[in-house]
Design a protein around this motif. Structure first.
Motif, mmCIF file in Angstrom:
data_model
loop_
_atom_site.group_PDB
_atom_site.id
_atom_site.type_symbol
_atom_site.label_atom_id
_atom_site.label_comp_id
_atom_site.label_asym_id
_atom_site.label_seq_id
_atom_site.Cartn_x
_atom_site.Cartn_y
_atom_site.Cartn_z
ATOM 1 N N LEU A 62 0.830 -1.207 0.000
ATOM 2 C CA LEU A 62 0.000 0.000 0.000
ATOM 3 C C LEU A 62 0.863 1.255 0.000
ATOM 4 O O LEU A 62 0.562 2.220 -0.701
ATOM 5 N N ILE A 63 1.929 1.235 0.764
ATOM 6 C CA ILE A 63 2.836 2.385 0.804
ATOM 7 C C ILE A 63 3.493 2.578 -0.563
ATOM 8 O O ILE A 63 3.618 3.705 -1.047
ATOM 9 N N ALA A 64 3.877 1.484 -1.203
ATOM 10 C CA ALA A 64 4.493 1.584 -2.530
ATOM 11 C C ALA A 64 3.500 2.158 -3.540
ATOM 12 O O ALA A 64 3.857 3.019 -4.356
ATOM 13 N N VAL A 65 2.245 1.716 -3.474
ATOM 14 C CA VAL A 65 1.215 2.240 -4.376
ATOM 15 C C VAL A 65 0.993 3.722 -4.101
ATOM 16 O O VAL A 65 0.903 4.523 -5.030
ATOM 17 N N ARG A 66 0.937 4.101 -2.822
ATOM 18 C CA ARG A 66 0.760 5.509 -2.464
ATOM 19 C C ARG A 66 1.876 6.361 -3.068
ATOM 20 O O ARG A 66 1.624 7.417 -3.639
ATOM 21 N N ASP A 67 3.110 5.876 -2.954
ATOM 22 C CA ASP A 67 4.244 6.619 -3.484
ATOM 23 C C ASP A 67 4.165 6.760 -5.003
ATOM 24 O O ASP A 67 4.479 7.814 -5.555
ATOM 25 N N MET A 68 3.713 5.699 -5.673
ATOM 26 C CA MET A 68 3.567 5.768 -7.132
ATOM 27 C C MET A 68 2.481 6.763 -7.528
ATOM 28 O O MET A 68 2.648 7.530 -8.479
ATOM 29 N N VAL A 69 1.382 6.772 -6.782
ATOM 30 C CA VAL A 69 0.287 7.699 -7.078
ATOM 31 C C VAL A 69 0.748 9.138 -6.851
ATOM 32 O O VAL A 69 0.432 10.031 -7.640
ATOM 33 N N LYS A 70 1.515 9.366 -5.784
ATOM 34 C CA LYS A 70 2.051 10.708 -5.543
ATOM 35 C C LYS A 70 2.926 11.151 -6.715
ATOM 36 O O LYS A 70 2.846 12.298 -7.155
ATOM 37 N N LEU A 71 3.759 10.244 -7.199
ATOM 38 C CA LEU A 71 4.623 10.559 -8.331
ATOM 39 C C LEU A 71 3.794 10.893 -9.571
ATOM 40 O O LEU A 71 4.076 11.856 -10.282
ATOM 41 N N LEU A 72 2.756 10.103 -9.818
ATOM 42 C CA LEU A 72 1.867 10.384 -10.948
ATOM 43 C C LEU A 72 1.188 11.745 -10.801
ATOM 44 O O LEU A 72 1.047 12.487 -11.769
ATOM 45 N N ALA A 73 0.770 12.060 -9.573
ATOM 46 C CA ALA A 73 0.094 13.336 -9.337
ATOM 47 C C ALA A 73 1.035 14.510 -9.587
ATOM 48 O O ALA A 73 0.642 15.514 -10.186
ATOM 49 N N VAL A 74 2.274 14.372 -9.138
ATOM 50 C CA VAL A 74 3.255 15.438 -9.346
ATOM 51 C C VAL A 74 3.540 15.590 -10.835
ATOM 52 O O VAL A 74 3.605 16.704 -11.363
ATOM 53 N N THR A 75 3.697 14.468 -11.521
ATOM 54 C CA THR A 75 3.948 14.492 -12.957
ATOM 55 C C THR A 75 2.782 15.134 -13.705
ATOM 56 O O THR A 75 2.973 15.957 -14.592
ATOM 57 N N GLU A 76 1.568 14.761 -13.313
ATOM 58 C CA GLU A 76 0.361 15.318 -13.935
ATOM 59 C C GLU A 76 0.275 16.820 -13.686
ATOM 60 O O GLU A 76 -0.012 17.591 -14.594
ATOM 61 N N ALA A 77 0.537 17.222 -12.457
ATOM 62 C CA ALA A 77 0.463 18.647 -12.120
ATOM 63 C C ALA A 77 1.490 19.458 -12.898
ATOM 64 O O ALA A 77 1.198 20.554 -13.369
ATOM 65 N N SER A 78 2.685 18.906 -13.050
ATOM 66 C CA SER A 78 3.714 19.669 -13.753
ATOM 67 C C SER A 78 3.475 19.688 -15.251
ATOM 68 O O SER A 78 3.846 20.648 -15.920
ATOM 69 N N SER A 79 2.827 18.663 -15.801
ATOM 70 C CA SER A 79 2.570 18.642 -17.233
ATOM 71 C C SER A 79 1.396 19.522 -17.628
ATOM 72 O O SER A 79 1.274 19.931 -18.773
ATOM 73 N N THR A 80 0.513 19.820 -16.664
ATOM 74 C CA THR A 80 -0.643 20.666 -16.970
ATOM 75 C C THR A 80 -0.473 22.088 -16.472
ATOM 76 O O THR A 80 -1.346 22.913 -16.676
ATOM 77 N N ALA A 81 0.663 22.360 -15.820
ATOM 78 C CA ALA A 81 0.895 23.716 -15.314
ATOM 79 C C ALA A 81 1.120 24.668 -16.479
ATOM 80 O O ALA A 81 1.792 24.329 -17.460
ATOM 81 N N PRO A 82 0.564 25.868 -16.394
ATOM 82 C CA PRO A 82 0.757 26.829 -17.462
ATOM 83 C C PRO A 82 2.222 27.263 -17.542
ATOM 84 O O PRO A 82 2.909 27.374 -16.537
ATOM 85 N N VAL A 83 2.678 27.471 -18.743
ATOM 86 C CA VAL A 83 4.059 27.907 -18.946
ATOM 87 C C VAL A 83 4.086 29.425 -18.885
ATOM 88 O O VAL A 83 3.335 30.098 -19.586
ATOM 89 N N THR A 84 4.933 29.960 -18.023
ATOM 90 C CA THR A 84 5.052 31.417 -17.927
ATOM 91 C C THR A 84 6.367 31.834 -18.568
ATOM 92 O O THR A 84 7.391 31.173 -18.418
ATOM 93 N N VAL A 85 6.300 32.927 -19.298
ATOM 94 C CA VAL A 85 7.493 33.421 -19.999
ATOM 95 C C VAL A 85 7.878 34.763 -19.459
ATOM 96 O O VAL A 85 7.118 35.565 -19.086
#
Length: 125
Positions: A102-125
């Motif tokens: 369960l802890i391993a799954v939690r860690d993987m989900v956290k990683l996915l969430a961070v990846t998702e958040a960074s891929s959908t974050a608006p790019v500022t110039v």
């Protein structure tokens, strides 16, 4: 039953067992803030898996925490939260895993969430 009723039952069961919020959080593998929000009614829908974990730590059944299961926890005039079928399937699969898995799954989900958040974050110039 409202979120406050559930929270009061969780708090009563926790205090009857002589446990702190932090202790319940650690044993159920949830955050302290989650337990605090659940007890104060800020978090109206803790999810079946987490509620089951908390009930286990408190030595009560989920039904005892929910009280009258026939009573709606959704206030009149509001829409119920729609749960994606994949979330229900994931919850049932998680029930069969060991705490380490369960802890391993939690860690993987956290990683996915961070990846998702960074891929959908608006790019500022």
């Amino acid at each position: 039953m409202g979120a406050r009723d559930l929270g009061e039952r969780v708090k009563d069961a926790r205090e009857a067992k002589g446990l702190s919020r932090r202790s319940v959080a650690q044993q159920a593998d949830v955050s302290y803030a989650f337990v605090q929000q659940l007890e104060t009614g800020v978090r109206p829908d803790p999810g079946a898996r987490k509620l089951k974990l908390i009930a286990g730590v408190l030595g009560v059944t989920v039904d005892e925490l929910l009280g009258d299961a026939a009573e709606s926890s959704v206030p009149a005039g509001t829409a119920a939260k729609v749960v994606h079928p994949a979330r229900e399937e994931i919850d049932s699969l998680l029930d069969s895993l060991s705490p380490d898995k369960l802890i391993a799954v939690r860690d993987m989900v956290k990683l996915l969430a961070v990846t998702e958040a960074s891929s959908t974050a608006p790019v500022t110039v």
